[in-house]
Scaffold this motif. Structure first.
Motif, PDB file in Angstrom:
ATOM      1  N   PHE A  92       0.736  -1.214   0.001  1.00  5.51           N
ATOM      2  CA  PHE A  92       0.066  -0.182   0.133  1.00  5.51           C
ATOM      3  C   PHE A  92       0.928   1.367   0.043  1.00  5.51           C
ATOM      4  N   VAL A  93       0.425   2.090  -0.800  1.00  2.00           N
ATOM      5  CA  VAL A  93       0.862   3.754  -0.551  1.00  2.00           C
ATOM      6  C   VAL A  93      -0.019   4.360   0.472  1.00  2.00           C
ATOM      7  N   LYS A  94       0.589   4.860   1.598  1.00  2.00           N
ATOM      8  CA  LYS A  94      -0.352   5.709   2.640  1.00  2.00           C
ATOM      9  C   LYS A  94      -0.398   7.318   1.998  1.00  2.00           C
ATOM     10  N   THR A  95      -1.601   7.665   2.009  1.00  2.00           N
ATOM     11  CA  THR A  95      -1.925   9.000   1.753  1.00  2.00           C
ATOM     12  C   THR A  95      -2.651   9.523   2.713  1.00  2.00           C
ATOM     13  N   PRO A  96      -2.930  10.835   2.958  1.00  2.00           N
ATOM     14  CA  PRO A  96      -3.829  11.510   3.946  1.00  2.00           C
ATOM     15  C   PRO A  96      -5.191  10.935   4.087  1.00  2.00           C
ATOM     16  N   GLU A  97      -5.591  10.477   2.681  1.00  2.00           N
ATOM     17  CA  GLU A  97      -6.935  10.024   2.720  1.00  2.00           C
ATOM     18  C   GLU A  97      -7.119   8.601   3.150  1.00  2.00           C
ATOM     19  N   GLY A  98      -5.959   7.831   3.249  1.00  2.00           N
ATOM     20  CA  GLY A  98      -6.076   6.465   3.388  1.00  2.00           C
ATOM     21  C   GLY A  98      -5.067   5.546   2.953  1.00  2.00           C
ATOM     22  N   ARG A  99      -5.164   4.338   2.402  1.00  2.00           N
ATOM     23  CA  ARG A  99      -4.290   3.495   1.783  1.00  2.00           C
ATOM     24  C   ARG A  99      -4.756   3.292   0.405  1.00  2.00           C
ATOM     25  N   ASN A 100      -3.671   3.225  -0.756  1.00  2.00           N
ATOM     26  CA  ASN A 100      -4.106   2.717  -2.024  1.00  2.00           C
ATOM     27  C   ASN A 100      -3.093   1.543  -2.220  1.00  2.00           C
ATOM     28  N   LEU A 101      -3.956   0.606  -2.565  1.00  2.00           N
ATOM     29  CA  LEU A 101      -3.439  -0.855  -3.018  1.00  2.00           C
ATOM     30  C   LEU A 101      -2.568  -0.643  -4.231  1.00  2.00           C
ATOM     31  N   CYS A 102      -1.302  -1.036  -4.305  1.00  2.00           N
ATOM     32  CA  CYS A 102      -0.404  -0.835  -5.441  1.00  2.00           C
ATOM     33  C   CYS A 102      -0.026  -2.045  -5.937  1.00  2.00           C
ATOM     34  N   THR A 103       0.345  -2.961  -5.408  1.00  2.00           N
ATOM     35  CA  THR A 103       0.771  -4.385  -5.633  1.00  2.00           C
ATOM     36  C   THR A 103       0.543  -5.403  -4.661  1.00  2.00           C
ATOM     37  N   GLN A 104      -0.025  -6.585  -5.229  1.00  2.00           N
ATOM     38  CA  GLN A 104      -0.291  -7.686  -4.412  1.00  2.00           C
ATOM     39  C   GLN A 104       0.934  -9.037  -4.889  1.00  2.00           C
ATOM     40  N   GLY A 105       0.984  -9.861  -4.152  1.00  2.00           N
ATOM     41  CA  GLY A 105       2.001 -10.952  -4.204  1.00  2.00           C
ATOM     42  C   GLY A 105       1.548 -12.023  -3.418  1.00  2.00           C
ATOM     43  N   ARG A 106       2.601 -12.930  -3.985  1.00  2.00           N
ATOM     44  CA  ARG A 106       2.437 -14.722  -3.092  1.00  2.00           C
ATOM     45  C   ARG A 106       3.545 -15.245  -3.351  1.00  2.00           C
ATOM     46  N   SER A 107       4.116 -15.736  -2.154  1.00  2.00           N
ATOM     47  CA  SER A 107       5.132 -16.506  -2.367  1.00  2.00           C
ATOM     48  C   SER A 107       4.961 -18.042  -1.905  1.00  2.00           C
ATOM     49  N   VAL A 108       5.616 -18.987  -2.346  1.00  2.00           N
ATOM     50  CA  VAL A 108       5.420 -20.403  -1.964  1.00  2.00           C
ATOM     51  C   VAL A 108       6.663 -20.865  -1.264  1.00  2.00           C
ATOM     52  N   MET A 109       6.687 -21.144   0.016  1.00  2.00           N
ATOM     53  CA  MET A 109       7.789 -21.298   0.702  1.00  2.00           C
ATOM     54  C   MET A 109       7.905 -22.738   1.124  1.00  2.00           C
ATOM     55  N   VAL A 110       9.203 -23.540   0.970  1.00  2.00           N
ATOM     56  CA  VAL A 110       9.036 -24.918   0.853  1.00  2.00           C
ATOM     57  C   VAL A 110      10.034 -25.089   2.088  1.00  2.00           C
ATOM     58  N   CYS A 111       9.633 -25.921   3.098  1.00  2.00           N
ATOM     59  CA  CYS A 111      10.561 -26.296   4.189  1.00  2.00           C
ATOM     60  C   CYS A 111      11.796 -27.370   3.531  1.00  2.00           C
ATOM     61  N   PHE A 112      13.106 -27.161   4.080  1.00  2.00           N
ATOM     62  CA  PHE A 112      14.033 -27.840   3.398  1.00  2.00           C
ATOM     63  C   PHE A 112      14.937 -28.245   4.229  1.00  2.00           C
ATOM     64  N   ASP A 113      15.631 -29.528   4.317  1.00  2.00           N
ATOM     65  CA  ASP A 113      16.672 -29.840   5.170  1.00  2.00           C
ATOM     66  C   ASP A 113      17.683 -29.799   4.254  1.00  2.00           C
TER      67      ASP A 113
END
Length: 138
Positions: A92-113
């Motif tokens: 989000f970019v924060k503004t005096p009026e609130g927050r604007n969603l600019c980017t969304q993402g997702r990561s897949v994290m694999v547990c590893f030995d």
């Protein structure tokens, strides 16, 4: 429970179009991911023994981010599987009026030995912590 990570946009993050370069968002997500993981992974965790491998990144760009913007990334666990879990991000970019969603993402994290060189099941303590965090996010 979502973590909120403030991000400082740096001059070298900006491209020729005068907004944050597309590849930089992955480093913003990485910083936010580490904030999220600190909720349940011990500070002195031995990452050489077992840890995580980033298996996938997704980024959806909605609006540009500029040098002088006040930026915050929210991070939460959106799914837990047998050997992996998904982290989702909202920048989000924060503004005096609130927050604007600019980017969304997702990561897949694999547990590893790392000693065995193989993926492992999500450790039970991590699974319980992620489940608790997901409950608090509803």
């Amino acid at each position: 429970m979502r973590t909120k990570t403030p991000i400082q946009v740096r001059f070298h993050d900006i491209d020729m179009a005068h907004h944050v370069h597309n590849g930089v968002y992955l480093s913003y997500f990485e910083q936010a991911r580490m904030d999220f993981l600190r909720q349940f992974i011990e500070k002195d965790h031995d990452w050489k023994q077992f840890g995580l491998i980033l298996a996938r990144n997704e980024v959806d760009y909605r609006q540009p981010v500029h040098l002088s913007d006040s930026v915050e990334v929210e991070t939460w666990c959106s799914n837990v599987g047998n050997k992996s879990f998904d982290l989702s991000y909202a920048l989000f970019v924060k503004t005096p009026e609130g927050r604007n969603l600019c980017t969304q993402g997702r990561s897949v994290m694999v547990c590893f030995d790392y000693k065995a060189g193989a993926s492992i099941s999500v450790p039970e303590a991590w699974r319980l912590a992620l489940a608790r965090l997901m409950e608090n996010d509803v």
